[in-house]
Design a protein around this motif. Structure first.
Motif, PDB file in Angstrom:
ATOM      1  N   LEU A 197      -1.011  -6.899   0.377  1.00  0.00           N
ATOM      2  CA  LEU A 197      -0.314  -7.823   1.279  1.00  0.00           C
ATOM      3  C   LEU A 197       0.725  -8.651   0.520  1.00  0.00           C
ATOM      4  CD1 LEU A 197      -3.285  -8.907   3.570  1.00  0.00           C
ATOM      5  CD2 LEU A 197      -1.452  -7.265   4.085  1.00  0.00           C
ATOM      6  N   ARG A 198       0.421  -9.029  -0.731  1.00  0.00           N
ATOM      7  CA  ARG A 198       1.415  -9.741  -1.540  1.00  0.00           C
ATOM      8  C   ARG A 198       2.645  -8.867  -1.774  1.00  0.00           C
ATOM      9  NH1 ARG A 198      -3.038 -11.445  -4.598  1.00  0.00           N
ATOM     10  NH2 ARG A 198      -2.461 -10.122  -6.347  1.00  0.00           N
ATOM     11  N   LEU A 199       2.419  -7.566  -2.037  1.00  0.00           N
ATOM     12  CA  LEU A 199       3.538  -6.655  -2.276  1.00  0.00           C
ATOM     13  C   LEU A 199       4.467  -6.529  -1.071  1.00  0.00           C
ATOM     14  CD1 LEU A 199       1.833  -3.786  -4.276  1.00  0.00           C
ATOM     15  CD2 LEU A 199       3.670  -5.277  -5.081  1.00  0.00           C
ATOM     16  N   LEU A 200       3.968  -6.799   0.114  1.00  0.00           N
ATOM     17  CA  LEU A 200       4.786  -6.703   1.321  1.00  0.00           C
ATOM     18  C   LEU A 200       5.544  -7.993   1.630  1.00  0.00           C
ATOM     19  CD1 LEU A 200       2.309  -4.702   3.568  1.00  0.00           C
ATOM     20  CD2 LEU A 200       4.363  -3.837   2.402  1.00  0.00           C
ATOM     21  N   ALA A 201       5.226  -9.069   0.936  1.00  0.00           N
ATOM     22  CA  ALA A 201       5.886 -10.362   1.172  1.00  0.00           C
ATOM     23  C   ALA A 201       7.326 -10.307   0.661  1.00  0.00           C
ATOM     24  CB  ALA A 201       5.116 -11.483   0.479  1.00  0.00           C
ATOM     25  N   PRO A 202       8.289 -10.763   1.460  1.00  0.00           N
ATOM     26  CA  PRO A 202       9.700 -10.705   1.039  1.00  0.00           C
ATOM     27  C   PRO A 202       9.973 -11.383  -0.296  1.00  0.00           C
ATOM     28  CG  PRO A 202       9.535 -11.303   3.361  1.00  0.00           C
ATOM     29  CD  PRO A 202       8.131 -11.307   2.798  1.00  0.00           C
ATOM     30  N   GLU A 203       9.321 -12.502  -0.575  1.00  0.00           N
ATOM     31  CA  GLU A 203       9.569 -13.211  -1.829  1.00  0.00           C
ATOM     32  C   GLU A 203       9.057 -12.434  -3.044  1.00  0.00           C
ATOM     33  OE1 GLU A 203       5.743 -14.917  -0.051  1.00  0.00           O
ATOM     34  OE2 GLU A 203       7.710 -14.338   0.706  1.00  0.00           O
ATOM     35  N   VAL A 204       8.044 -11.593  -2.847  1.00  0.00           N
ATOM     36  CA  VAL A 204       7.536 -10.756  -3.934  1.00  0.00           C
ATOM     37  C   VAL A 204       8.419  -9.524  -4.087  1.00  0.00           C
ATOM     38  CG1 VAL A 204       5.581  -9.353  -4.716  1.00  0.00           C
ATOM     39  CG2 VAL A 204       5.175 -11.607  -3.697  1.00  0.00           C
ATOM     40  N   ARG A 205       8.770  -8.898  -2.977  1.00  0.00           N
ATOM     41  CA  ARG A 205       9.583  -7.679  -3.013  1.00  0.00           C
ATOM     42  C   ARG A 205      10.943  -7.917  -3.669  1.00  0.00           C
ATOM     43  NH1 ARG A 205       7.369  -3.747   0.006  1.00  0.00           N
ATOM     44  NH2 ARG A 205       9.264  -2.640   0.591  1.00  0.00           N
ATOM     45  N   SER A 206      11.473  -9.116  -3.528  1.00  0.00           N
ATOM     46  CA  SER A 206      12.801  -9.407  -4.080  1.00  0.00           C
ATOM     47  C   SER A 206      12.754  -9.903  -5.528  1.00  0.00           C
ATOM     48  CB  SER A 206      13.516 -10.435  -3.208  1.00  0.00           C
ATOM     49  OG  SER A 206      12.814 -11.668  -3.228  1.00  0.00           O
ATOM     50  N   SER A 207      11.556 -10.086  -6.072  1.00  0.00           N
ATOM     51  CA  SER A 207      11.402 -10.619  -7.425  1.00  0.00           C
ATOM     52  C   SER A 207      10.868  -9.550  -8.379  1.00  0.00           C
ATOM     53  CB  SER A 207      10.434 -11.805  -7.411  1.00  0.00           C
ATOM     54  OG  SER A 207      10.044 -12.139  -8.727  1.00  0.00           O
ATOM     55  N   PRO A 208      11.698  -9.096  -9.326  1.00  0.00           N
ATOM     56  CA  PRO A 208      11.199  -8.111 -10.300  1.00  0.00           C
ATOM     57  C   PRO A 208       9.966  -8.605 -11.058  1.00  0.00           C
ATOM     58  CG  PRO A 208      13.584  -8.239 -10.410  1.00  0.00           C
ATOM     59  CD  PRO A 208      13.126  -9.361  -9.505  1.00  0.00           C
ATOM     60  N   GLU A 209       9.902  -9.891 -11.349  1.00  0.00           N
ATOM     61  CA  GLU A 209       8.760 -10.435 -12.091  1.00  0.00           C
ATOM     62  C   GLU A 209       7.482 -10.377 -11.253  1.00  0.00           C
ATOM     63  OE1 GLU A 209      11.700 -12.236 -11.663  1.00  0.00           O
ATOM     64  OE2 GLU A 209      12.496 -11.573 -13.587  1.00  0.00           O
ATOM     65  N   LEU A 210       7.570 -10.811  -9.993  1.00  0.00           N
ATOM     66  CA  LEU A 210       6.390 -10.810  -9.134  1.00  0.00           C
ATOM     67  C   LEU A 210       5.946  -9.393  -8.797  1.00  0.00           C
ATOM     68  CD1 LEU A 210       7.242 -13.782  -6.737  1.00  0.00           C
ATOM     69  CD2 LEU A 210       5.691 -13.781  -8.703  1.00  0.00           C
ATOM     70  N   MET A 211       6.910  -8.505  -8.518  1.00  0.00           N
ATOM     71  CA  MET A 211       6.567  -7.098  -8.251  1.00  0.00           C
ATOM     72  C   MET A 211       5.919  -6.481  -9.479  1.00  0.00           C
ATOM     73  SD  MET A 211       7.210  -5.620  -5.287  1.00  0.00           S
ATOM     74  CE  MET A 211       7.325  -3.908  -5.728  1.00  0.00           C
ATOM     75  N   GLY A 212       6.533  -6.690 -10.630  1.00  0.00           N
ATOM     76  CA  GLY A 212       6.029  -6.103 -11.864  1.00  0.00           C
ATOM     77  C   GLY A 212       4.621  -6.542 -12.201  1.00  0.00           C
ATOM     78  N   ALA A 213       4.272  -7.748 -11.806  1.00  0.00           N
ATOM     79  CA  ALA A 213       2.931  -8.271 -12.097  1.00  0.00           C
ATOM     80  C   ALA A 213       1.849  -7.562 -11.289  1.00  0.00           C
ATOM     81  CB  ALA A 213       2.882  -9.768 -11.817  1.00  0.00           C
ATOM     82  N   LEU A 214       2.240  -6.852 -10.220  1.00  0.00           N
ATOM     83  CA  LEU A 214       1.265  -6.181  -9.360  1.00  0.00           C
ATOM     84  C   LEU A 214       1.251  -4.661  -9.526  1.00  0.00           C
ATOM     85  CD1 LEU A 214       1.865  -8.281  -6.134  1.00  0.00           C
ATOM     86  CD2 LEU A 214      -0.199  -8.288  -7.554  1.00  0.00           C
ATOM     87  N   LEU A 215       2.212  -4.124 -10.281  1.00  0.00           N
ATOM     88  CA  LEU A 215       2.314  -2.675 -10.446  1.00  0.00           C
ATOM     89  C   LEU A 215       1.789  -2.240 -11.814  1.00  0.00           C
ATOM     90  CD1 LEU A 215       5.856  -1.945  -8.947  1.00  0.00           C
ATOM     91  CD2 LEU A 215       3.633  -1.879  -7.809  1.00  0.00           C
ATOM     92  N   HIS A 216       0.966  -1.219 -11.814  1.00  0.00           N
ATOM     93  CA  HIS A 216       0.426  -0.632 -13.038  1.00  0.00           C
ATOM     94  C   HIS A 216       1.575  -0.065 -13.876  1.00  0.00           C
ATOM     95  CE1 HIS A 216      -1.892   2.143 -15.545  1.00  0.00           C
ATOM     96  NE2 HIS A 216      -2.961   1.424 -15.224  1.00  0.00           N
ATOM     97  N   PRO A 217       1.479  -0.094 -15.200  1.00  0.00           N
ATOM     98  CA  PRO A 217       2.544   0.480 -16.031  1.00  0.00           C
ATOM     99  C   PRO A 217       2.838   1.951 -15.712  1.00  0.00           C
ATOM    100  CG  PRO A 217       1.035  -0.791 -17.386  1.00  0.00           C
ATOM    101  CD  PRO A 217       0.440  -0.738 -16.005  1.00  0.00           C
ATOM    102  N   GLU A 218       1.839   2.696 -15.222  1.00  0.00           N
ATOM    103  CA  GLU A 218       2.018   4.103 -14.875  1.00  0.00           C
ATOM    104  C   GLU A 218       2.245   4.310 -13.374  1.00  0.00           C
ATOM    105  OE1 GLU A 218      -1.464   6.025 -16.393  1.00  0.00           O
ATOM    106  OE2 GLU A 218      -1.027   5.433 -18.454  1.00  0.00           O
ATOM    107  N   PHE A 219       2.622   3.259 -12.657  1.00  0.00           N
ATOM    108  CA  PHE A 219       2.812   3.337 -11.210  1.00  0.00           C
ATOM    109  C   PHE A 219       3.748   4.478 -10.811  1.00  0.00           C
ATOM    110  CE2 PHE A 219       5.559   2.401  -7.587  1.00  0.00           C
ATOM    111  CZ  PHE A 219       4.617   2.264  -6.579  1.00  0.00           C
ATOM    112  N   SER A 220       3.391   5.156  -9.721  1.00  0.00           N
ATOM    113  CA  SER A 220       4.279   6.134  -9.100  1.00  0.00           C
ATOM    114  C   SER A 220       4.099   6.066  -7.587  1.00  0.00           C
ATOM    115  CB  SER A 220       4.021   7.552  -9.625  1.00  0.00           C
ATOM    116  OG  SER A 220       2.747   8.002  -9.212  1.00  0.00           O
ATOM    117  N   GLU A 221       5.128   6.512  -6.889  1.00  0.00           N
ATOM    118  CA  GLU A 221       5.109   6.455  -5.423  1.00  0.00           C
ATOM    119  C   GLU A 221       5.829   7.669  -4.875  1.00  0.00           C
ATOM    120  OE1 GLU A 221       7.018   3.835  -1.762  1.00  0.00           O
ATOM    121  OE2 GLU A 221       6.484   2.817  -3.618  1.00  0.00           O
ATOM    122  N   ILE A 222       5.307   8.169  -3.765  1.00  0.00           N
ATOM    123  CA  ILE A 222       6.035   9.120  -2.942  1.00  0.00           C
ATOM    124  C   ILE A 222       6.367   8.334  -1.679  1.00  0.00           C
ATOM    125  CG2 ILE A 222       6.011  11.307  -1.706  1.00  0.00           C
ATOM    126  CD1 ILE A 222       3.809  12.202  -3.726  1.00  0.00           C
ATOM    127  N   GLY A 223       7.628   7.965  -1.559  1.00  0.00           N
ATOM    128  CA  GLY A 223       8.051   7.107  -0.461  1.00  0.00           C
ATOM    129  C   GLY A 223       8.028   7.818   0.881  1.00  0.00           C
TER     130      GLY A 223
END
Length: 139
Positions: free
Chosen positions: A28-54
């Motif tokens: 839910l934090r990842l979906l918040a506009p203030e988190v999505r627009s912040s590389p620091e906040l996004m990065g704090a929630l993503l694993h170093p090996e993160f991957s996505e199929i959009g």
């Protein structure tokens, strides 16, 4: 107790486990506009090996998704909403979430894997699949 009741009881306990709750909070934090627009906040929630199929079918890595979301200067007409959020703890350090999102009329089924690290629960993998609300089964 019959086997199907044991399985259902186990699923309910897993759904309410602290690990599942932590993954839901992170999602839910990842979906918040203030988190999505912040590389620091996004990065704090993503694993170093993160991957996505959009939902578009595009493959993303950690750096690419952080950069793409930071470049989106304007949020949509309304916040992204979620529904049917469910989680199951697959192992001590692994949680699987499934849910649906509506991003200004663009609906998607979503699946996320969260891993427990020394830094806490981090999103390790995510996949989205677009769907038409009128044709999607309600199960």
């Amino acid at each position: 107790m019959p086997e199907n009741q044991k399985q259902e009881q186990g699923q309910n306990q897993s759904q309410n486990s602290p690990a599942v709750q932590a993954a839901i909070e992170g999602e839910l934090r990842l979906l918040a506009p203030e988190v999505r627009s912040s590389p620091e906040l996004m990065g704090a929630l993503l694993h170093p090996e993160f991957s996505e199929i959009g939902a578009s079918g595009r493959r993303w890595d950690r750096e690419a998704i952080i950069a793409a979301l930071a470049e989106q200067s304007e949020p949509g007409n309304r916040p992204i909403t979620t529904s049917r959020m469910r989680g199951v703890q697959l192992a001590d350090d692994l949680v699987h979430l499934t849910f649906d999102t509506d991003d200004n009329g663009r609906t998607a089924h979503r699946s996320s894997l969260w891993r427990l690290t020394r830094k806490g629960w981090l999103l390790w993998f995510h996949q989205g699949t677009l769907f038409d609300d009128e044709t999607s089964p309600s199960a």
